[in-house]
Design a protein around this motif. Structure first.
Motif, PDB file in Angstrom:
ATOM      1  N   HIS A  64     -24.274 -35.277  25.555  1.00  0.00           N
ATOM      2  CA  HIS A  64     -23.795 -36.329  26.562  1.00  0.00           C
ATOM      3  C   HIS A  64     -22.530 -37.183  26.040  1.00  0.00           C
ATOM      4  CE1 HIS A  64     -27.623 -35.647  28.212  1.00  0.00           C
ATOM      5  NE2 HIS A  64     -28.232 -35.959  27.133  1.00  0.00           N
ATOM      6  N   LEU A  65     -21.511 -36.486  25.543  1.00  0.00           N
ATOM      7  CA  LEU A  65     -20.200 -36.931  24.999  1.00  0.00           C
ATOM      8  C   LEU A  65     -19.549 -37.933  25.912  1.00  0.00           C
ATOM      9  CD1 LEU A  65     -18.319 -37.052  22.583  1.00  0.00           C
ATOM     10  CD2 LEU A  65     -17.219 -35.055  23.301  1.00  0.00           C
ATOM     11  N   GLY A  66     -19.476 -39.171  25.592  1.00  0.00           N
ATOM     12  CA  GLY A  66     -18.474 -39.946  26.328  1.00  0.00           C
ATOM     13  C   GLY A  66     -19.112 -40.668  27.522  1.00  0.00           C
ATOM     14  N   THR A  67     -20.518 -40.322  27.683  1.00  0.00           N
ATOM     15  CA  THR A  67     -21.093 -41.083  28.823  1.00  0.00           C
ATOM     16  C   THR A  67     -22.043 -41.903  28.387  1.00  0.00           C
ATOM     17  OG1 THR A  67     -23.211 -39.614  28.708  1.00  0.00           O
ATOM     18  CG2 THR A  67     -21.295 -38.624  29.785  1.00  0.00           C
ATOM     19  N   ALA A  68     -22.886 -42.664  29.136  1.00  0.00           N
ATOM     20  CA  ALA A  68     -23.570 -43.734  28.900  1.00  0.00           C
ATOM     21  C   ALA A  68     -24.917 -43.256  28.032  1.00  0.00           C
ATOM     22  CB  ALA A  68     -24.116 -44.553  29.985  1.00  0.00           C
ATOM     23  N   GLN A  78     -17.756 -51.900  19.033  1.00  0.00           N
ATOM     24  CA  GLN A  78     -17.244 -52.458  17.838  1.00  0.00           C
ATOM     25  C   GLN A  78     -15.911 -51.580  17.414  1.00  0.00           C
ATOM     26  OE1 GLN A  78     -20.369 -51.695  18.789  1.00  0.00           O
ATOM     27  NE2 GLN A  78     -21.901 -52.376  17.190  1.00  0.00           N
ATOM     28  N   ALA A  79     -15.855 -50.375  17.609  1.00  0.00           N
ATOM     29  CA  ALA A  79     -14.872 -49.528  17.483  1.00  0.00           C
ATOM     30  C   ALA A  79     -13.387 -49.742  17.978  1.00  0.00           C
ATOM     31  CB  ALA A  79     -15.210 -48.081  17.470  1.00  0.00           C
ATOM     32  N   ARG A  80     -13.898 -50.278  19.394  1.00  0.00           N
ATOM     33  CA  ARG A  80     -12.374 -50.585  19.958  1.00  0.00           C
ATOM     34  C   ARG A  80     -11.805 -52.172  19.575  1.00  0.00           C
ATOM     35  NH1 ARG A  80     -15.399 -48.311  24.511  1.00  0.00           N
ATOM     36  NH2 ARG A  80     -16.412 -50.464  25.063  1.00  0.00           N
ATOM     37  N   ALA A  81     -13.056 -52.806  19.193  1.00  0.00           N
ATOM     38  CA  ALA A  81     -12.323 -53.994  18.642  1.00  0.00           C
ATOM     39  C   ALA A  81     -11.598 -53.871  17.399  1.00  0.00           C
ATOM     40  CB  ALA A  81     -13.508 -55.205  18.328  1.00  0.00           C
ATOM     41  N   ARG A  82     -11.960 -52.817  16.334  1.00  0.00           N
ATOM     42  CA  ARG A  82     -11.504 -52.539  15.102  1.00  0.00           C
ATOM     43  C   ARG A  82      -9.957 -51.863  15.167  1.00  0.00           C
ATOM     44  NH1 ARG A  82     -13.662 -52.008  10.114  1.00  0.00           N
ATOM     45  NH2 ARG A  82     -15.108 -53.511  11.132  1.00  0.00           N
ATOM     46  N   ALA A  83      -9.943 -51.105  16.502  1.00  0.00           N
ATOM     47  CA  ALA A  83      -8.702 -50.425  16.810  1.00  0.00           C
ATOM     48  C   ALA A  83      -7.521 -51.359  17.387  1.00  0.00           C
ATOM     49  CB  ALA A  83      -8.801 -49.247  17.251  1.00  0.00           C
ATOM     50  N   ARG A  84      -7.924 -52.454  17.902  1.00  0.00           N
ATOM     51  CA  ARG A  84      -7.125 -53.316  18.771  1.00  0.00           C
ATOM     52  C   ARG A  84      -5.632 -53.743  18.035  1.00  0.00           C
ATOM     53  NH1 ARG A  84     -10.699 -56.839  20.504  1.00  0.00           N
ATOM     54  NH2 ARG A  84     -11.583 -55.515  22.076  1.00  0.00           N
ATOM     55  N   MET A  85      -5.853 -53.813  16.986  1.00  0.00           N
ATOM     56  CA  MET A  85      -4.386 -54.093  16.492  1.00  0.00           C
ATOM     57  C   MET A  85      -3.771 -52.778  15.647  1.00  0.00           C
ATOM     58  SD  MET A  85      -5.449 -58.228  15.074  1.00  0.00           S
ATOM     59  CE  MET A  85      -3.765 -58.313  14.375  1.00  0.00           C
ATOM     60  N   HIS A 166     -13.558 -40.588  18.443  1.00  0.00           N
ATOM     61  CA  HIS A 166     -14.029 -40.740  19.850  1.00  0.00           C
ATOM     62  C   HIS A 166     -13.348 -41.960  20.686  1.00  0.00           C
ATOM     63  CE1 HIS A 166     -16.129 -37.219  19.565  1.00  0.00           C
ATOM     64  NE2 HIS A 166     -17.044 -37.571  18.570  1.00  0.00           N
ATOM     65  N   THR A 167     -12.861 -43.092  19.596  1.00  0.00           N
ATOM     66  CA  THR A 167     -12.594 -44.359  20.408  1.00  0.00           C
ATOM     67  C   THR A 167     -11.516 -43.937  21.231  1.00  0.00           C
ATOM     68  OG1 THR A 167     -13.248 -45.580  18.451  1.00  0.00           O
ATOM     69  CG2 THR A 167     -11.833 -46.647  19.836  1.00  0.00           C
ATOM     70  N   GLY A 168     -11.618 -44.768  22.521  1.00  0.00           N
ATOM     71  CA  GLY A 168     -10.516 -44.881  23.775  1.00  0.00           C
ATOM     72  C   GLY A 168     -10.400 -43.535  24.356  1.00  0.00           C
ATOM     73  N   THR A 169     -11.402 -42.685  24.083  1.00  0.00           N
ATOM     74  CA  THR A 169     -11.372 -41.454  25.121  1.00  0.00           C
ATOM     75  C   THR A 169     -12.854 -41.144  25.271  1.00  0.00           C
ATOM     76  OG1 THR A 169     -10.851 -39.279  25.004  1.00  0.00           O
ATOM     77  CG2 THR A 169     -11.249 -40.101  22.982  1.00  0.00           C
ATOM     78  N   THR A 170     -12.932 -40.397  26.779  1.00  0.00           N
ATOM     79  CA  THR A 170     -14.350 -39.948  26.709  1.00  0.00           C
ATOM     80  C   THR A 170     -14.462 -38.526  26.163  1.00  0.00           C
ATOM     81  OG1 THR A 170     -13.183 -39.256  29.007  1.00  0.00           O
ATOM     82  CG2 THR A 170     -14.605 -41.050  28.978  1.00  0.00           C
ATOM     83  N   GLY A 171     -13.681 -37.972  25.511  1.00  0.00           N
ATOM     84  CA  GLY A 171     -13.523 -36.737  24.701  1.00  0.00           C
ATOM     85  C   GLY A 171     -13.506 -36.961  23.311  1.00  0.00           C
ATOM     86  N   THR A 172     -12.779 -36.002  22.614  1.00  0.00           N
ATOM     87  CA  THR A 172     -12.431 -36.367  21.275  1.00  0.00           C
ATOM     88  C   THR A 172     -10.978 -36.227  20.839  1.00  0.00           C
ATOM     89  OG1 THR A 172     -14.405 -34.906  21.114  1.00  0.00           O
ATOM     90  CG2 THR A 172     -13.103 -35.196  19.100  1.00  0.00           C
ATOM     91  N   HIS A 173     -10.477 -37.060  20.199  1.00  0.00           N
ATOM     92  CA  HIS A 173      -9.057 -37.179  19.721  1.00  0.00           C
ATOM     93  C   HIS A 173      -8.603 -35.771  18.916  1.00  0.00           C
ATOM     94  CE1 HIS A 173      -8.139 -41.000  21.075  1.00  0.00           C
ATOM     95  NE2 HIS A 173      -9.148 -41.464  20.545  1.00  0.00           N
ATOM     96  N   LEU A 174      -7.306 -35.397  18.949  1.00  0.00           N
ATOM     97  CA  LEU A 174      -6.787 -34.552  18.283  1.00  0.00           C
ATOM     98  C   LEU A 174      -5.870 -34.931  17.212  1.00  0.00           C
ATOM     99  CD1 LEU A 174      -6.515 -31.386  18.083  1.00  0.00           C
ATOM    100  CD2 LEU A 174      -4.568 -31.307  19.280  1.00  0.00           C
TER     101      LEU A 174
END
Length: 237
Positions: A64-68, A78-85, A166-174
């Motif tokens: 269920h990658l990237g879904t609820a 928490q990851a988005r908050a960590r990446a914000r800056m 995975h942060t910031g995407t519904t898939g996987t970063h390269l």
């Protein structure tokens, strides 16, 4: 000397967990029985984790990658908050995890695996046996060193890797990683995480060959560049 030992042990614990991840996908041995036995005894139980509980948790993430329904999506706020800056927050967050913040995250992850009673008791019994053996050998000092490393350096490395995957995407970063990043945060070719999600039946030694087969086109960012990009996106949102 103790600080250096904690750092070394913590990074190797993280590498051990990544090897356990391959065992979770039954890629460690051809025999399923031996795969699970060796993965539990040599990778997960030393970290106090149940192989079967983690497998249920992790397979929900893949299905269920990237879904609820993604088992790991609970950690993304928490990851988005960590990446914000960007990379500045990356460095600050890494320091906070080293000072103990990572312990809360790691314990939360273990709780979210929802282990059954026997899946809790078996790793704990295994660890109790190891502690007893260390006591009999006069080497009990290894136990606090091991757990300090797991709850600081290992937890910090895991958190950075989770964000970069995975942060910031519904898939996987390269992403691409240099030798130091691979040593500390992306051991055993786990930096080829998009390739892993595309072909989860491929063991870690072969993942870079999949990356090589991608050909030209997209420029692959470093981990630091990815964090800077996530920071810019978060500040505009």
């Amino acid at each position: 000397g103790y600080v250096a030992a904690v750092f070394l042990v913590g990074t190797r614990q993280h590498a051990l967990a990544v090897l356990g991840h391959d065992g979770t996908h039954r890629l460690a041995c051809r025999s399923r029985r031996w795969n699970d036995a060796l993965t539990a005894l040599l990778c997960f139980w030393p970290l106090g984790v149940s192989l079967h509980a983690y497998r249920r948790f992790h397979m929900r993430h893949h299905r269920h990658l990237g879904t609820a329904r993604d088992a790991e999506v609970v950690f993304w706020p928490q990851a988005r908050a960590r990446a914000r800056m960007g990379r500045r927050m990356l460095s600050l967050g890494f320091l906070m995890d080293l000072l103990g913040g990572g312990a809360c995250h790691m314990l939360t992850v273990m709780r979210r695996m929802e282990p059954r009673r026997n899946e809790i008791l078996m790793p704990l019994g295994y660890l109790a046996g190891i502690v007893l053996a260390l006591h009999l050998l006069g080497a009990l000092w290894i136990a606090p060193l091991w757990w300090t490393a797991q709850l600081t350096v290992c937890a910090a490395a895991m958190r950075i890797r989770e964000i970069a995957e995975h942060t910031g995407t519904t898939g996987t970063h390269l992403v691409r990683a240099g030798w130091l990043a691979r040593l500390v945060v992306f051991p055993h070719n786990i930096w080829c995480h998009r390739e892993h999600h595309e072909q989860p039946g491929i063991a870690f030694p072969r993942l870079p060959s999949l990356r090589a087969g991608l050909g030209g086109g997209e420029r692959i960012p470093t981990v630091a560049e990815l964090f800077d990009r996530l920071g810019r996106i978060s500040r505009r949102a």
